[in-house]
Design an enzyme around this catalytic site. Structure first.
Site, PDB file in Angstrom:
ATOM      1  N   ARG A  28       0.283  11.333  11.726  1.00  0.00           N
ATOM      2  CA  ARG A  28      -0.234  11.745  10.579  1.00  0.00           C
ATOM      3  C   ARG A  28       0.241  12.784  10.186  1.00  0.00           C
ATOM      4  O   ARG A  28      -0.757  13.923   9.585  1.00  0.00           O
ATOM      5  CB  ARG A  28      -1.677  11.719  10.676  1.00  0.00           C
ATOM      6  CG  ARG A  28      -2.473  10.328  10.839  1.00  0.00           C
ATOM      7  CD  ARG A  28      -2.577   9.662   9.525  1.00  0.00           C
ATOM      8  NE  ARG A  28      -3.064   8.459   9.392  1.00  0.00           N
ATOM      9  CZ  ARG A  28      -4.611   8.012   9.224  1.00  0.00           C
ATOM     10  NH1 ARG A  28      -5.405   8.976   9.336  1.00  0.00           N
ATOM     11  NH2 ARG A  28      -4.635   6.817   9.217  1.00  0.00           N
ATOM     12  N   ARG A  32      -4.309  15.230   5.286  1.00  0.00           N
ATOM     13  CA  ARG A  32      -5.545  16.149   4.653  1.00  0.00           C
ATOM     14  C   ARG A  32      -5.323  17.429   5.474  1.00  0.00           C
ATOM     15  O   ARG A  32      -6.071  18.464   4.894  1.00  0.00           O
ATOM     16  CB  ARG A  32      -6.758  15.524   4.904  1.00  0.00           C
ATOM     17  CG  ARG A  32      -6.845  14.375   3.853  1.00  0.00           C
ATOM     18  CD  ARG A  32      -8.110  13.415   4.299  1.00  0.00           C
ATOM     19  NE  ARG A  32      -7.798  12.720   5.359  1.00  0.00           N
ATOM     20  CZ  ARG A  32      -8.389  11.821   6.149  1.00  0.00           C
ATOM     21  NH1 ARG A  32      -9.380  11.439   5.651  1.00  0.00           N
ATOM     22  NH2 ARG A  32      -7.981  11.151   7.250  1.00  0.00           N
ATOM     23  N   ARG A  41      -3.050  14.833  -3.341  1.00  0.00           N
ATOM     24  CA  ARG A  41      -4.155  13.682  -3.483  1.00  0.00           C
ATOM     25  C   ARG A  41      -5.133  13.701  -4.552  1.00  0.00           C
ATOM     26  O   ARG A  41      -5.465  12.789  -5.052  1.00  0.00           O
ATOM     27  CB  ARG A  41      -4.510  13.958  -1.888  1.00  0.00           C
ATOM     28  CG  ARG A  41      -5.931  12.868  -1.611  1.00  0.00           C
ATOM     29  CD  ARG A  41      -5.206  11.485  -1.380  1.00  0.00           C
ATOM     30  NE  ARG A  41      -6.302  10.498  -0.946  1.00  0.00           N
ATOM     31  CZ  ARG A  41      -6.992   9.781  -2.045  1.00  0.00           C
ATOM     32  NH1 ARG A  41      -6.934  10.103  -3.414  1.00  0.00           N
ATOM     33  NH2 ARG A  41      -8.111   9.040  -1.804  1.00  0.00           N
ATOM     34  N   ASP A  78       0.883   3.136   4.601  1.00  0.00           N
ATOM     35  CA  ASP A  78      -0.099   2.824   5.611  1.00  0.00           C
ATOM     36  C   ASP A  78       0.003   1.519   5.882  1.00  0.00           C
ATOM     37  O   ASP A  78       0.806   0.632   5.311  1.00  0.00           O
ATOM     38  CB  ASP A  78      -1.649   2.798   4.644  1.00  0.00           C
ATOM     39  CG  ASP A  78      -2.735   2.791   5.515  1.00  0.00           C
ATOM     40  OD1 ASP A  78      -3.051   4.022   5.942  1.00  0.00           O
ATOM     41  OD2 ASP A  78      -3.275   1.966   5.879  1.00  0.00           O
ATOM     42  N   TYR A 154      -8.498  -5.267  11.033  1.00  0.00           N
ATOM     43  CA  TYR A 154      -8.819  -4.970   9.588  1.00  0.00           C
ATOM     44  C   TYR A 154      -9.020  -6.255   8.692  1.00  0.00           C
ATOM     45  O   TYR A 154      -9.897  -6.097   7.658  1.00  0.00           O
ATOM     46  CB  TYR A 154      -7.842  -3.875   9.077  1.00  0.00           C
ATOM     47  CG  TYR A 154      -8.016  -2.390   9.732  1.00  0.00           C
ATOM     48  CD1 TYR A 154      -8.916  -1.779   9.337  1.00  0.00           C
ATOM     49  CD2 TYR A 154      -6.921  -2.388  10.859  1.00  0.00           C
ATOM     50  CE1 TYR A 154      -9.177  -0.390  10.125  1.00  0.00           C
ATOM     51  CE2 TYR A 154      -7.085  -1.086  11.482  1.00  0.00           C
ATOM     52  CZ  TYR A 154      -8.155  -0.065  11.012  1.00  0.00           C
ATOM     53  OH  TYR A 154      -8.302   0.962  11.625  1.00  0.00           O
TER      54      TYR A 154
HETATM   55  O1  CP3 Z   1       1.796  11.074   8.172  1.00  0.00           O
HETATM   56  C1  CP3 Z   1       1.936  10.084   8.574  1.00  0.00           C
HETATM   57  O2  CP3 Z   1       1.395   9.389   9.761  1.00  0.00           O
HETATM   58  C2  CP3 Z   1       2.338   8.885   7.571  1.00  0.00           C
HETATM   59  C3  CP3 Z   1       1.170   8.108   6.841  1.00  0.00           C
HETATM   60  C4  CP3 Z   1       0.134   6.903   7.684  1.00  0.00           C
HETATM   61  C5  CP3 Z   1      -0.957   6.960   7.073  1.00  0.00           C
HETATM   62  N1  CP3 Z   1      -1.576   5.985   7.837  1.00  0.00           N
HETATM   63  C6  CP3 Z   1      -1.550   7.642   5.718  1.00  0.00           C
HETATM   64  C7  CP3 Z   1      -2.751   7.682   5.694  1.00  0.00           C
HETATM   65  C8  CP3 Z   1       0.412   6.348   8.804  1.00  0.00           C
HETATM   66  C9  CP3 Z   1       1.469   6.155   9.865  1.00  0.00           C
HETATM   67  C10 CP3 Z   1      -0.844   5.718   8.710  1.00  0.00           C
HETATM   68  C11 CP3 Z   1      -1.042   4.521   9.871  1.00  0.00           C
HETATM   69  C12 CP3 Z   1      -2.472   3.862   9.805  1.00  0.00           C
HETATM   70  N2  CP3 Z   1      -3.397   3.381   8.935  1.00  0.00           N
HETATM   71  C13 CP3 Z   1      -3.209   3.535  11.095  1.00  0.00           C
HETATM   72  C14 CP3 Z   1      -2.389   3.396  12.404  1.00  0.00           C
HETATM   73  C15 CP3 Z   1      -2.570   4.860  13.144  1.00  0.00           C
HETATM   74  C16 CP3 Z   1      -3.870   5.177  13.398  1.00  0.00           C
HETATM   75  O3  CP3 Z   1      -4.336   6.092  12.917  1.00  0.00           O
HETATM   76  O4  CP3 Z   1      -4.377   4.644  14.397  1.00  0.00           O
HETATM   77  C17 CP3 Z   1      -4.281   2.846  10.796  1.00  0.00           C
HETATM   78  C18 CP3 Z   1      -5.238   2.239  11.829  1.00  0.00           C
HETATM   79  C19 CP3 Z   1      -4.463   2.971   9.207  1.00  0.00           C
HETATM   80  C20 CP3 Z   1      -5.430   2.235   8.536  1.00  0.00           C
HETATM   81  C21 CP3 Z   1      -6.209   3.432   7.621  1.00  0.00           C
HETATM   82  N3  CP3 Z   1      -5.807   4.312   6.744  1.00  0.00           N
HETATM   83  C22 CP3 Z   1      -7.417   3.875   7.947  1.00  0.00           C
HETATM   84  C23 CP3 Z   1      -8.561   3.430   9.062  1.00  0.00           C
HETATM   85  C24 CP3 Z   1      -7.623   5.053   7.053  1.00  0.00           C
HETATM   86  C25 CP3 Z   1      -9.038   5.867   6.821  1.00  0.00           C
HETATM   87  C26 CP3 Z   1      -9.429   6.993   7.871  1.00  0.00           C
HETATM   88  C27 CP3 Z   1      -8.806   8.086   7.541  1.00  0.00           C
HETATM   89  O5  CP3 Z   1      -8.036   8.651   8.399  1.00  0.00           O
HETATM   90  O6  CP3 Z   1      -9.057   8.443   6.559  1.00  0.00           O
HETATM   91  C28 CP3 Z   1      -6.631   5.173   6.235  1.00  0.00           C
HETATM   92  C29 CP3 Z   1      -6.343   6.011   5.333  1.00  0.00           C
HETATM   93  C30 CP3 Z   1      -5.093   7.103   5.285  1.00  0.00           C
HETATM   94  N4  CP3 Z   1      -3.983   6.490   5.707  1.00  0.00           N
HETATM   95  C31 CP3 Z   1      -5.191   8.440   5.092  1.00  0.00           C
HETATM   96  C32 CP3 Z   1      -3.694   8.957   5.194  1.00  0.00           C
HETATM   97  C33 CP3 Z   1      -2.987  10.228   5.025  1.00  0.00           C
HETATM   98  C34 CP3 Z   1      -6.222   9.435   4.628  1.00  0.00           C
HETATM   99  C35 CP3 Z   1      -6.824   8.991   3.209  1.00  0.00           C
HETATM  100  C36 CP3 Z   1      -6.612   9.913   2.117  1.00  0.00           C
HETATM  101  O7  CP3 Z   1      -5.859  11.020   2.219  1.00  0.00           O
HETATM  102  O8  CP3 Z   1      -7.315   9.993   1.197  1.00  0.00           O
END
Ligand code: CP3
Length: 348
Positions: A28, A32, A41, A78, A154
């Site tokens: 990640r 943010r 964003r 994602d 999910y």
């Molecule tokens: O920087 C990176 O790692 C690359 C991008 C990336 C994102 N999600 C962007 C993201 C990667 C590799 C993921 C993987 C991901 N997504 C996983 C596996 C890793 C982990 O965290 O366990 C999972 C389970 C998801 C599903 C997911 N996406 C959830 C549960 C959420 C909401 C929770 C949160 O952190 O907000 C997301 C949203 C998400 N994916 C965001 C980002 C930057 C935040 C949303 C936003 O910026 O509005």
């Protein structure tokens, strides 16, 4: 010397070659905690719009590389793009996390597309083509997908849950129906990872964020076996594909994972006992991890001590420095800088 300059230290580790200074990236790392991410964003309506706009996704992928000079750049996307491509409705509501129309039983599985809607994921491949020429040569470009089990949790629940109960109940109630869902996600993910590799990423990571809730037999059936089939399907197309597996929360089941899943590196979450890894994961297998994201958030002496412990534990084997899970959005940027200086050798 020229060829030395061109090597990618992170990719070297995936080839089994220990680096004197471990390569480092953060799960990640695009997100943010970075003001430049928040600025972009804010300008888009939804998170999926960001994932599906190649120019913006490429920019966000490059932001942490410019700022910190990490050794790995992870594609901005994602894991829930795969259910989206399979025809499931997926939305991200601000402050709420993902929402999907639940696939609660075998009949609902039958309603999904049987092919990966490749056209729907074409923008991701375009992001990769935009990022590739802009990366410094020593930076390894990483693609990714979710592991079938984690993506299925999910898809079945329609949202994130504390214990992944809906998917576990489906799997116990109707193992054959659940296996169909797992097989569908596995096939789609293989096509997706091969597509990412063909578009230009150097390696891929398979995120099994929820593998830790499964008892041993279910861990074998829904985690080890599908990830093994996913890797085989990717390598049937791209024989030398480099792959990192991240079975988060696997605990002692890591030993079986390491034995049975032919990954080039294993990602370790922050709860993993590093002595257990030293004793049960062969020293030739590269490992990645496993700083506690909260030590990074807190900073100071706790951060320094935690970084040193991770470095000392894995100094003698192929190793990639990373967090044990994603960086918290509240993490101060100076803490990331302090961590990097320490990993790269300056004792402050
Ligand atoms: O920087 C990176 O790692 C690359 C991008 C990336 C994102 N999600 C962007 C993201 C990667 C590799 C993921 C993987 C991901 N997504 C996983 C596996 C890793 C982990 O965290 O366990 C999972 C389970 C998801 C599903 C997911 N996406 C959830 C549960 C959420 C909401 C929770 C949160 O952190 O907000 C997301 C949203 C998400 N994916 C965001 C980002 C930057 C935040 C949303 C936003 O910026 O509005």
């Amino acid at each position: 010397m020229e060829s030395h300059e061109r090597t990618k230290p992170l990719l070297e580790v995936l080839n089994g070659n220990r680096q004197a200074t471990p390569p480092v990236w953060l799960m990640r790392q695009a997100g943010r905690y970075l003001p430049e991410y928040r600025a972009i964003r804010q300008g888009v309506a939804g998170f999926l719009d960001l994932c599906f706009t190649p120019e913006l996704a490429a920019e966000v992928t490059l932001q942490p590389i410019r700022r910190f000079g990490f050794d790995g750049a992870i594609l901005f996307s994602d894991i829930l793009l795969v259910p989206h491509a399979l025809g499931q409705r997926v939305t991200f509501d601000v402050g709420e996390g993902p929402r999907l129309d639940p696939v609660a039983d075998a009949a609902a599985v039958g309603g999904l597309r049987s092919d990966l809607g490749i056209d729907r994921l074409a923008p991701v491949y375009e992001t990769i083509r935009l990022v590739k020429p802009k990366l410094p040569e020593q930076v390894t470009f990483l693609g990714f997908c979710g592991a079938p089990w984690t993506v299925a949790t999910y898809m079945v629940a329609g949202r994130g849950t504390d214990d992944q109960g809906p998917a576990r109940r489906f799997a116990y109630r109707d193992p054959d129906g659940f296996a169909e869902l797992i097989d569908l996600v596995t096939a789609a993910s293989a096509e997706y990872l091969a597509g990412q590799l063909n578009a230009g990423v150097d390696a891929v990571q398979i995120f099994d964020s929820w593998s830790g809730v499964l008892p041993p037999d279910e861990f074998r059936r829904w985690c080890i076996e599908p990830v093994g089939r996913l890797i085989a399907a990717v390598r049937a197309r791209i024989p030398d594909a480099k792959i990192i597996g991240f079975p988060r929360g696997a605990g002692v089941l890591l030993a079986g994972y390491a034995e049975s899943v032919p990954v080039d590196a294993i990602g370790l979450d922050w709860t993993v006992d590093r002595r257990f890894v030293r004793e049960h994961v062969p020293p030739t297998v590269a490992v990645q991890g496993n700083l506690d994201p909260l030590a990074l958030l807190v900073g100071g002496a706790a951060l320094d001590r935690s970084v040193d412990q991770v470095l000392a534990s894995f100094a003698d084997r192929p190793f990639i420095f990373n967090l044990g899970h994603g960086i918290h959005p509240e993490t101060p940027i100076e803490h990331v800088e302090r961590m990097l200086r320490r990993v790269r050798g300056a004792k402050n």
